[in-house]
Design an enzyme around this catalytic site. Structure first.
Site, mmCIF file in Angstrom:
data_model
loop_
_atom_site.group_PDB
_atom_site.id
_atom_site.type_symbol
_atom_site.label_atom_id
_atom_site.label_comp_id
_atom_site.label_asym_id
_atom_site.label_seq_id
_atom_site.Cartn_x
_atom_site.Cartn_y
_atom_site.Cartn_z
ATOM 1 C CG ASP A 21 -1.870 1.116 1.324
ATOM 2 O OD1 ASP A 21 -1.613 2.171 0.690
ATOM 3 O OD2 ASP A 21 -2.884 0.988 2.027
ATOM 4 C CD GLU A 117 -1.510 0.720 9.597
ATOM 5 O OE1 GLU A 117 -2.564 0.813 10.279
ATOM 6 O OE2 GLU A 117 -1.342 -0.132 8.721
ATOM 7 C CD GLU A 126 -7.688 -4.802 12.125
ATOM 8 O OE1 GLU A 126 -6.671 -4.928 12.830
ATOM 9 O OE2 GLU A 126 -7.675 -4.839 10.885
ATOM 10 C CG HIS A 265 -4.650 -1.771 3.390
ATOM 11 N ND1 HIS A 265 -3.785 -0.769 3.798
ATOM 12 C CD2 HIS A 265 -5.088 -2.361 4.537
ATOM 13 C CE1 HIS A 265 -3.691 -0.770 5.100
ATOM 14 N NE2 HIS A 265 -4.469 -1.718 5.590
#
Length: 325
Positions: A21, A117, A126, A265
Site C-alpha cells: 500500500d 499503524e 479492529e 488497502h
C-alpha cells in the site's frame, strides 16, 4: 477472541497487503524520515510493530532506542530478521508481547514518541487504538508525541453503482433481480469498496475528529453524528460513504483514505440504503441524516453502524452492522 485476532497477523499475506500500500508506506516514511529533528536521540515505542518496518524507519531517523512491541509470532519470525538484516539491532529491541502486558526494563526512561499503524476500516475497526491509548498513558513522557497524532472521520452521500446501476445491463442481459438478491445478502454489513470520486454527491463533512493526546478509550464506545447537508451534484442517492484521514506531528504529513486520494488497502466504508429509499437527487437537494458508530457488545474490536436519514417529501432509515473482516 484476542488470540484469534493476533493469530491472523501471522499470515504474511496480510503484511504483504499493507507493505504494498504505497500511500500508507509513503505517509509513514515521510512522517518519520521527514521529521528527523523530532526523532534524533529519542526513545520510541512502536505499538503493533508487525514486520518491524516502522521501527526501522525510526532507527534510520536517528532514534536512540526503539521498542518494537508485537503480540503475534511475526515478532520472532519476521521482525527480528528484518532488524538484523538492516544492521539495527543496537537500536531496535523486538519484544513479542501485547502492549497491555509489556513492562519497561527496570530504571528505563519512558518513551518520547509512540508510533503505530493502528487504523482499521472506517478508522476504528479492529479496536487497536485502545492499545495505543493504553501505551500513551503508561509509557509516554509528558510532552511526548504520537505518530499519527490526529485523525478525522468523514461522511458523504453517494451513489453505489457497483451494487445498483452496473447490473442493469451485463453484456446485454438485465440482472436487476440478481442485484436485488445480492444486496439482500450483503445487507447485514456495510460495503468495503473503492468508490469512484464521481460517485460522491458531496465532498464530505467531518463525522468525528480526535486529538490522540486527549482522547480516552471510553470516548470510542459510541460516536454519534447528525447533520443536514445539500447535495453538491445531482445523482442517485444510494448510500453514505465513510473514510478517514490521519495527520502526523512536525512537518505536515497526511494519510488520506478519501475516494479523492490515491487508493489504499482500507478502501472506503459504504452504508448502503434499502432500494426503496434510493432516490435521484437534484443539485442542492437537502439531506438530513444521522449515524451512530457503536462498539459491538459481541466483539469489542468491531462496531455497529446505524443510521437514519430524511429528504424533502421522503423519509427513510437504514441499519447496518460493521463488517466482520
Amino acid at each position: 477472541m484476542a488470540n484469534t485476532y493476533f493469530d491472523e497477523y501471522e499470515n504474511l499475506e496480510i503484511h504483504e497487503l499493507m507493505l504494498k500500500d504505497r500511500p500508507r508506506q509513503e505517509a509513514y516514511y515521510n512522517a518519520i524520515l521527514g521529521n528527523k529533528d523530532l526523532f534524533k536521540d529519542k526513545i520510541v515505542m512502536d505499538v503493533g510493530a508487525g514486520t518491524g518496518i516502522l521501527s526501522a524507519f525510526c532507527a534510520k531517523a536517528g532514534a536512540r532506542l526503539v521498542y518494537a512491541v508485537e503480540a503475534s509470532n511475526v515478532a520472532t519470525k519476521v521482525a527480528l530478521d528484518l532488524i538484523e538484516d538492516n544492521g539495527l539491532t543496537n537500536v531496535v529491541k523486538v519484544i513479542q508481547s501485547r502492549v497491555e502486558e509489556f513492562v519497561l526494563p527496570a530504571e528505563a526512561e519512558k518513551v518520547d514518541i509512540i508510533v503505530s499503524e493502528w487504523m482499521g476500516f472506517y478508522l476504528l475497526h479492529e479496536g487497536m487504538l485502545d492499545s495505543v491509548l493504553l501505551a500513551r498513558d503508561k509509557f509516554l513522557k509528558e510532552g511526548g508525541l504520537l505518530f499519527p497524532s490526529e485523525c478525522t472521520i468523514f461522511v458523504a452521500p453517494c451513489s453505489v453503482p457497483s451494487l445498483f446501476d452496473d447490473w442493469h445491463n451485463v453484456d446485454g442481459i438485465k440482472m436487476d433481480t440478481f442485484a436485488r438478491k445480492l444486496r439482500t445478502q450483503k445487507s447485514s454489513r456495510p460495503e468495503i469498496t473503492h468508490l469512484n470520486p464521481q460517485d460522491l454527491l458531496h465532498e464530505g463533512v467531518v463525522f468525528h475528529r480526535m486529538n490522540l493526546l486527549d482522547v480516552e478509550a471510553s470516548d470510542l464506545d459510541s460516536i454519534q453524528f447528525k447533520e443536514v447537508i445539500t447535495a453538491q451534484k445531482a445523482g442517485n442517492h444510494q448510500g453514505f460513504c465513510i473514510w478517514f484521514d490521519v495527520r502526523f506531528p512536525g512537518e505536515e504529513f497526511v494519510l488520506s483514505t478519501s475516494p479523492l486520494s490515491p487508493p489504499t488497502h482500507w478502501k472506503q466504508c459504504v452504508v448502503v440504503l434499502p432500494e426503496e429509499s434510493c432516490e435521484n437527487l437534484e443539485e442542492k437537494s437537502p439531506i438530513a441524516f444521522q449515524i451512530t458508530m457503536k462498539r459491538s457488545a459481541a466483539d469489542m474490536r468491531k462496531y455497529n453502524l446505524e443510521g437514519g436519514f430524511a429528504r424533502p417529501q421522503h423519509r427513510g432509515a437504514s441499519q447496518c452492522l460493521a463488517p466482520a473482516i
